[in-house]
Design an enzyme around this catalytic site. Structure first.
Site, mmCIF file in Angstrom:
data_model
loop_
_atom_site.group_PDB
_atom_site.id
_atom_site.type_symbol
_atom_site.label_atom_id
_atom_site.label_comp_id
_atom_site.label_asym_id
_atom_site.label_seq_id
_atom_site.Cartn_x
_atom_site.Cartn_y
_atom_site.Cartn_z
ATOM 1 N N ASP A 70 -2.034 7.678 4.252
ATOM 2 C CA ASP A 70 -1.596 6.314 4.570
ATOM 3 C C ASP A 70 -2.130 5.961 5.966
ATOM 4 O O ASP A 70 -2.418 6.851 6.767
ATOM 5 C CB ASP A 70 -0.056 6.257 4.551
ATOM 6 N N GLU A 71 -2.231 4.682 6.272
ATOM 7 C CA GLU A 71 -2.699 4.221 7.591
ATOM 8 C C GLU A 71 -4.044 4.865 7.948
ATOM 9 O O GLU A 71 -4.259 5.319 9.071
ATOM 10 C CB GLU A 71 -1.674 4.564 8.683
ATOM 11 N N GLN A 74 -5.337 -3.754 10.951
ATOM 12 C CA GLN A 74 -4.248 -3.086 11.671
ATOM 13 C C GLN A 74 -4.715 -1.845 12.422
ATOM 14 O O GLN A 74 -3.920 -0.948 12.710
ATOM 15 C CB GLN A 74 -3.130 -2.703 10.700
ATOM 16 N N LYS A 133 0.835 -1.205 0.000
ATOM 17 C CA LYS A 133 0.000 0.000 0.000
ATOM 18 C C LYS A 133 0.871 1.256 0.000
ATOM 19 O O LYS A 133 0.659 2.176 -0.794
ATOM 20 C CB LYS A 133 -0.914 0.015 1.242
ATOM 21 N N THR A 134 1.826 1.265 0.903
ATOM 22 C CA THR A 134 2.685 2.440 1.000
ATOM 23 C C THR A 134 3.518 2.574 -0.272
ATOM 24 O O THR A 134 3.707 3.678 -0.802
ATOM 25 C CB THR A 134 3.589 2.331 2.249
ATOM 26 N N ARG A 158 5.506 -7.414 10.805
ATOM 27 C CA ARG A 158 6.663 -6.545 10.549
ATOM 28 C C ARG A 158 7.849 -7.363 10.042
ATOM 29 O O ARG A 158 8.791 -6.824 9.489
ATOM 30 C CB ARG A 158 7.114 -5.793 11.832
#
Ligand code: ATP
Ligand code: MG
Length: 643
Positions: A216-217, A247, A33-34, A604
């Site tokens: 983002d996020e 998340q 996504k990022t 992660r």
């Protein structure tokens, strides 16, 4: 066309090239996504969109910086960087430019969390309310602001109730900040929203300016952040948000997951992208994380498949106690470093900052370089706050900062105690003047030794402020206050000498930062530079100050959001630690949110994920004996191995 979009998969490519109209990328951890928004930014610039019209908001300064570097690296030509920033920095930009429209004066300052608690404490004391309520009020104010509620919006059903008291405290708190020309962190979002709602011309200007928005996020945006973005995007509707409902981990702090889930309702025409691949982690890690999150009954189902190797089963280690656990982690890292791995490939993640202590000791013992991210931010260090408080008093606009005055009037020790400060406040109130002016000029203090010395120091520094550049002014403050001696007072052990050295080094770091700042803002006058520097550094974290990045990263799982490492250790996997011990702060723990945190932590890791638990743990001054975490049980046997 210089951006190579073939480095994206088909879904990512579509999202990156669809630049008009609303777009939502709702996809799992590590699905790119990022990466997609980074390419999207580069693609836009390549397509000739003015970089000034592009605004991307990310979660941390570090993420913003990385995205900026990566996006620009994708382009052949040198271009002006677009605005890539955090919500808070963006809010500060707006307030600095347009705060006047909301009745603020020029050069607004930021009140950090610590000072805001001090303010609330004072109000609670003045009103005679119970001081045990201070942190609850601080939290309530913050939650109210997340929801865009002003004091007048707070409904009180019962006189004298906690709610009634809260409303009074909130009123006084806001009035105090406004009076001192300050905003707190939550105001940095709420106030721009108020500006946009009340001033169509200003809104229109910002809408035209930031025509292309990306967030983002997005799953962790609060209502106020949602509204800020919604208003900005309302004219052109060029908004791309990316996130993952798995998340969402900031519900406890006011984030509202419905923002992402309802995006389609707000923008029915939104182009929706889902990505089913995970490019980050091994099969084992992706499947194990999926198995854990499956235990959340309210989670929407989605499947991710890893594009990497199978990987090795998650090594799970049962330690005898926290020291044993820390040694296990440090030894594993040491062995890998001996084989040629780099410290920066490792991260140790935990539920709460208190867990870092034993890991630090173990890493230090083996001389492994590490850094703790989060915890105390650079700006919150007492030596930095002392220097900054002096700078605030030297800042013509900010010299009325009462909190700054109280902080340093007795630094170095000048024998000015609480009684004198109370007297000072009383004189200030009678004269309707600010406490700093009173401290500097009231005849009552003309013969008081401490005040004579304070006045002398300030006058010397005021002269220096006119002549010296900001970085040298900072060093001058430390010299005039004889700060190293102040730090040493009452200390004798060599251990403390090291501590003093470390603190003085931090002060030089602050001076370095100021020096960089001067270079970046050559067009500013000295006064303006000081004011903006003061406001900007309030938003800095340790990560922004870091120079050498080849270190093992220690951080909470909350902090680790969006990041990736080859090797990740999640420590403290015990019931009562992770999931955390409910209830805290009167709330019951949201186990589903806590489990999402576990999902964030696990995902992660790129190559190997380690999970450890300790049969007994020394924490907060007590020995705790806990069972292994339920999350370990939730990982199928085929994906884990006791080591
Ligand atoms: P998170 O939800 O954890 O923030 P994300 O969806 O933002 O994850 P990224 O950080 O963008 O994921 O990507 C994860 C990793 O996968 C990165 O190292 C990224 O460079 C890599 N990656 C993503 N997409 C691709 C692709 N199409 N080809 C190669 N590598 C990719
Ligand atoms: Mg990401």
């Amino acid at each position: 066309m210089s951006v190579n979009l073939n480095e994206l998969n088909e879904d990512q490519k579509k999202a990156a090239t669809c630049i008009e109209g609303p777009v939502i990328i709702l996809a799992g951890a590590g699905s790119g996504k990022t990466r997609t928004i980074t390419y999207r930014i580069a693609y836009m610039i390549d397509a000739g969109i003015d970089t000034r019209n592009i605004l991307a908001i990310t979660f941390t300064n570090k993420a913003a910086k990385e995205m900026k570097e990566r996006a620009l690296a994708l382009l052949d030509d040198k271009v002006l960087p677009p605005t890539l920033t955090t919500f808070h920095s963006f809010g500060l930009t707006i307030m600095r430019k347009s705060g006047i429209l909301l009745g603020y004066r020029k050069n607004i300052q930021v009140c950090d969390a610590e000072d805001s608690v001090k303010r609330i404490k004072k109000i609670v004391k003045n009103k005679g309310f119970e001081k045990e309520l201070v942190s609850q009020f601080a939290d309530m104010i913050s939650r109210a602001k997340d929801k865009l509620l002003e004091p007048s919006d707070i409904e009180v059903y019962e006189q004298g109730s906690v709610y009634d008291q809260f409303k009074q405290v909130y009123y006084a708190y806001q009035a105090g900040l406004k009076n001192d020309n300050m905003v707190d962190f939550d105001d940095l979002i709420m106030k721009p929203v108020q500006l946009f709602r009340s001033n169509p011309a200003a809104l229109n200007w910002y809408q035209d300016h930031y025509r292309y928005l990306m967030v983002d996020e997005y799953q962790d945006t609060s209502h106020s952040q949602f509204e800020l973005v919604r208003l900005l995007a309302d004219k052109y509707k060029n908004i791309c948000v990316v996130g993952d409902d798995y998340q969402s981990i900031y519900g406890f702090r006011g984030a509202d997951i419905s923002n992402i889930l309802n995006f389609k309702n707000h923008y029915p025409s939104a182009y929706t992208v889902t990505i089913g691949q995970n490019y980050r982690s091994t099969h084992v890690i992706v499947n194990a994380a999926a198995a854990v999150i499956e235990n959340n009954p309210d989670q929407l189902k989605k499947k991710l498949c890893s594009m990497q190797d199978n990987g090795i089963p998650i090594p799970v280690h049962a330690a005898d106690d926290d020291r044993d656990e820390a040694n296990f982690v440090a030894n594993k890292i040491m062995k890998a470093l001996d084989k040629g791995r780099q410290p920066k490939e490792f991260a140790v993640l935990y539920r709460k900052n208190a867990f870092s202590r034993s890991i630090e000791d173990a890493l230090m013992h083996l001389h492994i370089p590490y850094r703790i991210f989060g915890g105390l931010s650079f700006y919150q260090r007492s030596e930095i706050k002392d220097m900054v408080a002096y700078l605030k008093l030297l800042d013509v606009e900010g010299s009325g900062d009462r909190i700054a005055l109280e902080r340093v009037i007795n630094v170095p020790k000048r024998g000015i105690g609480q009684a004198k400060i109370k007297m000072l406040d009383e004189i200030a109130e009678k004269a309707d003047d600010n406490s700093f002016n009173v401290a500097m000029t009231a005849p009552e203090f003309d013969k008081v030794k401490g005040f004579i010395s304070f006045r002398e120091a300030i006058k010397t520094l005021q002269e220096s402020a006119k002549e010296l550049p900001l970085d040298e002014l900072i060093l001058k403050i430390s010299e005039v206050t004889d700060y190293p001696t102040y730090l040493m007072q009452g200390k004798s052990k060599s251990d403390d000498e090291d501590e003093v050295k470390k603190r003085m080094l931090n002060i030089s770091e602050l001076a370095n930062k100021a020096n960089e700042y001067i270079k970046e803002h050559e067009d500013m006058s000295k006064e303006e530079l000081l004011s903006t520097f003061l406001a900007d550094i309030a938003l800095l974290t340790d990560q922004d100050m870091a120079k050498d990045d080849n270190v093992v990263s220690l951080m909470t799982m909350h902090r680790s959001k969006g990041l990736e490492f080859e090797y990740v250790f999640i420590i403290g996997c015990e019931e009562g630690c992770f999931p955390d011990d409910p209830p805290y702060m009167g709330n019951t723990l949201d186990v589903q949110e806590d489990r999402r945190l576990c999902y964030v932590g696990m995902t992660r890791a790129k190559k190997v994920l380690f999970m450890t638990y300790s049969k007994q743990r020394y924490l907060y001054g007590q020995i705790k004996i806990n069972d292994p975490s339920r999350y370990l049980d939730e990982i199928p046997d085929e994906y884990k191995k006791e080591v």
